[in-house]
Design a protein around this motif. Sequence first.
Motif, PDB file in Angstrom:
ATOM      1  N   PRO A 195      19.131  16.176  -2.862  1.00  0.00           N
ATOM      2  CA  PRO A 195      18.568  16.251  -4.221  1.00  0.00           C
ATOM      3  C   PRO A 195      17.751  15.029  -4.613  1.00  0.00           C
ATOM      4  N   ARG A 196      18.221  13.833  -4.245  1.00  0.00           N
ATOM      5  CA  ARG A 196      17.477  12.632  -4.612  1.00  0.00           C
ATOM      6  C   ARG A 196      16.136  12.551  -3.900  1.00  0.00           C
ATOM      7  N   ARG A 232      12.113  23.583 -10.221  1.00  0.00           N
ATOM      8  CA  ARG A 232      13.321  24.287  -9.811  1.00  0.00           C
ATOM      9  C   ARG A 232      13.763  23.865  -8.406  1.00  0.00           C
ATOM     10  N   PHE A 233      12.831  23.753  -7.464  1.00  0.00           N
ATOM     11  CA  PHE A 233      13.206  23.472  -6.079  1.00  0.00           C
ATOM     12  C   PHE A 233      13.277  21.985  -5.754  1.00  0.00           C
ATOM     13  N   LEU A 234      12.599  21.170  -6.529  1.00  0.00           N
ATOM     14  CA  LEU A 234      12.594  19.748  -6.220  1.00  0.00           C
ATOM     15  C   LEU A 234      13.408  18.901  -7.192  1.00  0.00           C
ATOM     16  N   GLY A 235      13.646  19.389  -8.389  1.00  0.00           N
ATOM     17  CA  GLY A 235      14.306  18.542  -9.366  1.00  0.00           C
ATOM     18  C   GLY A 235      15.594  19.051  -9.960  1.00  0.00           C
ATOM     19  N   GLN A 236      15.869  20.352  -9.857  1.00  0.00           N
ATOM     20  CA  GLN A 236      17.024  20.900 -10.573  1.00  0.00           C
ATOM     21  C   GLN A 236      18.350  20.324 -10.088  1.00  0.00           C
ATOM     22  N   PRO A 246      23.122  17.294 -13.059  1.00  0.00           N
ATOM     23  CA  PRO A 246      24.291  16.439 -13.351  1.00  0.00           C
ATOM     24  C   PRO A 246      24.037  15.383 -14.414  1.00  0.00           C
ATOM     25  N   LEU A 247      22.762  15.124 -14.753  1.00  0.00           N
ATOM     26  CA  LEU A 247      22.435  14.104 -15.739  1.00  0.00           C
ATOM     27  C   LEU A 247      22.328  14.660 -17.153  1.00  0.00           C
ATOM     28  N   LEU A 248      22.550  15.964 -17.313  1.00  0.00           N
ATOM     29  CA  LEU A 248      22.413  16.594 -18.625  1.00  0.00           C
ATOM     30  C   LEU A 248      23.645  16.278 -19.468  1.00  0.00           C
ATOM     31  N   ARG A 249      23.608  15.112 -20.081  1.00  0.00           N
ATOM     32  CA  ARG A 249      24.688  14.699 -20.965  1.00  0.00           C
ATOM     33  C   ARG A 249      24.106  14.383 -22.339  1.00  0.00           C
ATOM     34  N   GLY A 250      24.964  14.335 -23.300  1.00  0.00           N
ATOM     35  CA  GLY A 250      24.511  14.073 -24.656  1.00  0.00           C
ATOM     36  C   GLY A 250      24.323  15.367 -25.433  1.00  0.00           C
ATOM     37  N   ARG A 251      24.316  15.239 -26.746  1.00  0.00           N
ATOM     38  CA  ARG A 251      24.276  16.423 -27.604  1.00  0.00           C
ATOM     39  C   ARG A 251      22.961  17.177 -27.468  1.00  0.00           C
ATOM     40  N   SER A 273      16.963  24.096 -16.287  1.00  0.00           N
ATOM     41  CA  SER A 273      17.995  24.998 -16.796  1.00  0.00           C
ATOM     42  C   SER A 273      18.211  26.140 -15.806  1.00  0.00           C
ATOM     43  N   ARG A 274      19.020  27.111 -16.226  1.00  0.00           N
ATOM     44  CA  ARG A 274      19.300  28.271 -15.377  1.00  0.00           C
ATOM     45  C   ARG A 274      18.490  29.503 -15.784  1.00  0.00           C
TER      46      ARG A 274
END
Length: 251
Positions: free
Chosen positions: A23-24, A117-121, A126-131, A169-170
Amino acid sequence: MLAPVPRPPGSLAVRCSRALLSPRSRLSALALLLLTAASLVVLYEPQRLLASGWPPQTSGAGAVLLFGLAYGVCTAAFVPRPVLNLAAGALFGSAFGLTAAVAGTVLGAGISFTLGRFLGQDALRPLLRGRWLTAADGQLSRHGFRSMLAIRLFPGVPFAAANYCAAVSRMGYVPFLLATALGSVPNTAAYVVAGAQAGTPGSPAFLFSAGFIVLSGLGGAVVAWRKRHGLRAPVPAPEREPEPEPVGGVR
């Protein structure tokens, strides 16, 4: 002394392929690709098409198709869509210009969505934090078509940012592309008509399209201000239920 355990053939290649496809690594490739695209836009300025005109050797349906393809690639490379919409109207008129612009919009959105979608998702989810991020991800994932349709109708949301947020997103491809095609028509049509009628700025069509652009921009700014003000409001803490009384009254 124990003999070293021989490594299975191809293990180095397997490790290298895993490292390159991690992923990285894919996120780094996406960042490099986007940086290169932005640099090319700054150097070559493809939006100069509006001033220099379309090549004279291309005309008819082939020219509209070629412009739509170029439009899609340029929007994926961060060329501002309003400039390209004005160019579409100036070069092909209202009807054909709108067809080329909407087709190019969907193509550019699809390119960005695929890259994200293929390179960044995998690296970004895992970094989707916060309100804010959690709420946006949940809205796009659960109500993809409705959310993206509202985003496309809202003139204040950057085109590229919406594409990559949807990609992380999904949301599925079909809702994303269909909402993009339908939601981008009003604002795109306004710019295309303005470009087609630029030679007669006093015409009713030009005045109507220019007024629509101004009013939609003001409306978008008001909605964005109200949403921002609402997000700044403190969220009330949930009430805690009373703890059950221990047996025998001893804590």
